[in-house]
Design a protein around this motif. Structure first.
Motif, mmCIF file in Angstrom:
data_model
loop_
_atom_site.group_PDB
_atom_site.id
_atom_site.type_symbol
_atom_site.label_atom_id
_atom_site.label_comp_id
_atom_site.label_asym_id
_atom_site.label_seq_id
_atom_site.Cartn_x
_atom_site.Cartn_y
_atom_site.Cartn_z
ATOM 1 N N ARG A 113 66.903 14.658 102.059
ATOM 2 C CA ARG A 113 67.312 13.485 102.852
ATOM 3 C C ARG A 113 68.167 12.533 102.004
ATOM 4 O O ARG A 113 69.129 11.950 102.495
ATOM 5 C CB ARG A 113 66.079 12.719 103.358
ATOM 6 C CG ARG A 113 65.434 13.331 104.550
ATOM 7 C CD ARG A 113 66.138 12.911 105.860
ATOM 8 N NE ARG A 113 65.429 13.431 107.014
ATOM 9 C CZ ARG A 113 65.762 14.545 107.674
ATOM 10 N NH1 ARG A 113 66.824 15.241 107.315
ATOM 11 N NH2 ARG A 113 65.047 14.952 108.701
ATOM 12 N N ASP B 150 55.054 20.635 117.707
ATOM 13 C CA ASP B 150 54.017 21.275 118.526
ATOM 14 C C ASP B 150 54.610 22.338 119.429
ATOM 15 O O ASP B 150 54.055 22.648 120.484
ATOM 16 C CB ASP B 150 53.334 20.210 119.405
ATOM 17 C CG ASP B 150 54.334 19.518 120.342
ATOM 18 O OD1 ASP B 150 55.562 19.584 120.060
ATOM 19 O OD2 ASP B 150 53.910 18.942 121.360
ATOM 20 N N SER C 222 55.048 8.688 119.343
ATOM 21 C CA SER C 222 54.778 10.085 119.715
ATOM 22 C C SER C 222 53.295 10.453 119.652
ATOM 23 O O SER C 222 52.932 11.571 119.991
ATOM 24 C CB SER C 222 55.598 11.031 118.846
ATOM 25 O OG SER C 222 55.133 10.990 117.525
ATOM 26 N N TYR D 136 61.872 12.227 121.260
ATOM 27 C CA TYR D 136 60.928 11.162 120.857
ATOM 28 C C TYR D 136 61.683 10.002 120.208
ATOM 29 O O TYR D 136 61.318 8.836 120.375
ATOM 30 C CB TYR D 136 59.869 11.725 119.895
ATOM 31 C CG TYR D 136 58.874 12.631 120.586
ATOM 32 C CD1 TYR D 136 57.794 12.099 121.278
ATOM 33 C CD2 TYR D 136 59.038 14.009 120.576
ATOM 34 C CE1 TYR D 136 56.881 12.932 121.938
ATOM 35 C CE2 TYR D 136 58.139 14.849 121.221
ATOM 36 C CZ TYR D 136 57.067 14.296 121.897
ATOM 37 O OH TYR D 136 56.184 15.127 122.555
ATOM 38 N N GLY E 50 62.547 16.429 118.584
ATOM 39 C CA GLY E 50 62.394 15.166 117.837
ATOM 40 C C GLY E 50 63.379 14.118 118.353
ATOM 41 O O GLY E 50 63.064 12.922 118.415
ATOM 42 N N GLY F 188 60.455 21.279 116.505
ATOM 43 C CA GLY F 188 59.618 20.097 116.652
ATOM 44 C C GLY F 188 58.370 20.176 115.805
ATOM 45 O O GLY F 188 58.414 20.629 114.649
HETATM 46 O O1 CDP Z 1 64.224 15.334 111.709
HETATM 47 P P1 CDP Z 1 62.898 14.787 111.291
HETATM 48 O O2 CDP Z 1 62.028 15.859 110.738
HETATM 49 O O3 CDP Z 1 62.978 13.583 110.456
HETATM 50 O O4 CDP Z 1 62.121 14.317 112.586
HETATM 51 P P2 CDP Z 1 62.330 14.719 114.074
HETATM 52 O O5 CDP Z 1 62.220 16.196 114.270
HETATM 53 O O6 CDP Z 1 63.541 14.035 114.571
HETATM 54 O O7 CDP Z 1 61.026 14.088 114.736
HETATM 55 C C1 CDP Z 1 60.795 12.699 114.705
HETATM 56 C C2 CDP Z 1 59.342 12.446 115.047
HETATM 57 O O8 CDP Z 1 59.114 12.785 116.415
HETATM 58 C C3 CDP Z 1 58.289 13.210 114.260
HETATM 59 O O9 CDP Z 1 57.961 12.614 113.020
HETATM 60 C C4 CDP Z 1 57.113 13.195 115.240
HETATM 61 O O10 CDP Z 1 56.404 11.969 115.172
HETATM 62 C C5 CDP Z 1 57.799 13.256 116.592
HETATM 63 N N1 CDP Z 1 57.831 14.614 117.158
HETATM 64 C C6 CDP Z 1 56.686 15.074 117.771
HETATM 65 O O11 CDP Z 1 55.663 14.397 117.758
HETATM 66 N N2 CDP Z 1 56.696 16.276 118.399
HETATM 67 C C7 CDP Z 1 57.786 17.032 118.417
HETATM 68 N N3 CDP Z 1 57.771 18.196 119.073
HETATM 69 C C8 CDP Z 1 58.963 16.590 117.774
HETATM 70 C C9 CDP Z 1 58.947 15.367 117.123
#
Ligand code: CDP
Ligand code: CDP
Length: 224
Positions: A157, A131, A103, A39, A36, A129
């Motif tokens: 959060r 996927d 993303s 991204y 994440g 992540g």
């Molecule tokens: O920590 P949080 O759950 O808020 O989000 P994050 O893991 O930092 O990921 C941020 C955003 O990146 C997600 O809401 C997805 O849109 C994207 N992401 C993704 O598409 N694929 C991943 N493997 C990881 C993150």
């Protein structure tokens, strides 16, 4: 010598992925990779360059020119973009609310997945992540899908924000999390989805050590 596994941890926002992934990686002396953050770093750069976030080619060009590094430190993982530390900058509300748009683009994801797979080539990784179990590490020996109710995730959060002294609105957090989950789950390319062979853990009423113990039990089963 014990075999070095690849561990994939997926799930929606604030399910506890990065917190438990980091602890599991420490316990096993594996590398932790927060996809994440990659991204988010691209989103930060795209906003900084005032790109149109719907312009897939412009985002891809920016990503191809971007150096994104995830480096472990005593204070957790540090994120570097083009050799400048952006660990905190990538967590702003502006980035959080734009990252799902960035993303969703297939060409962006293709390049991100290529980079993520290159980090995992020798095993010994815990990667979190959306996927990872379905696309990035489809052959991971352990796949976990973490869940929690949207209310509980917003509360987590909220508590985090208050602890850091940041302003926080619980209802808005709930809305933002639900919107991001919807975009992440409904996109065409590699949506947020439990892999068929992933173990689902509902963390709504579990503590962090309880979730870690469940994952470590899966590791023990696998490597004895
Ligand atoms: O920590 P949080 O759950 O808020 O989000 P994050 O893991 O930092 O990921 C941020 C955003 O990146 C997600 O809401 C997805 O849109 C994207 N992401 C993704 O598409 N694929 C991943 N493997 C990881 C993150
Ligand atoms: O990476 P992801 O967005 O899935 O979540 P996180 O950033 O690891 O966790 C969000 C917050 O929930 C953190 O403040 C964790 O300490 C907290 N948490 C919790 O209270 N109970 C759990 N079982 C897991 C995480």
């Amino acid at each position: 010598m014990k075999k070095k596994l690849s561990i994939a941890i997926d799930g929606p926002a604030a399910a506890g992925k990065s917190t438990v992934a980091k602890i599991v990686a420490e316990k096993l002396t594996y590398v932790y990779i927060d996809t994440g953050a990659m991204y988010r770093a691209l989103t930060y750069k795209a906003i900084d360059e005032k790109l149109n976030l719907e312009d897939e080619e412009a985002l891809l060009d920016t990503l191809l020119a971007a150096n994104i590094e995830l480096l472990p430190s005593e204070n957790g993982q540090l994120v570097y973009l083009d050799h400048k530390e952006v660990t905190n900058e990538i967590r702003t509300e502006e980035v959080t609310n734009s990252v799902s748009i960035v993303s969703k683009h297939p060409k962006v994801r293709e390049e991100m997945v290529r980079r993520q797979q290159s980090f995992a080539i020798n095993g010994g990784v815990v990667m979190d992540g959306r996927d990872i179990g379905t696309h990035v590490l489809p052959n991971a020996e352990i796949k976990v899908f973490l869940l929690a109710s949207v209310e509980e995730r917003a509360l987590r959060r909220h508590a985090e924000n208050l602890q850091k002294g940041f302003p926080s609105d619980l209802d808005k957090l709930k809305e933002d999390i639900a919107r991001r989950d919807k975009i992440d789950s409904e996109r065409k390319t590699a949506p947020l989805k439990k892999a068929d062979d992933a173990i689902e853990i509902d963390t709504t009423s579990l503590t962090i050590p309880e979730v870690v113990d469940k994952i470590m039990a899966l590791v023990d089963e696998r490597i004895g």
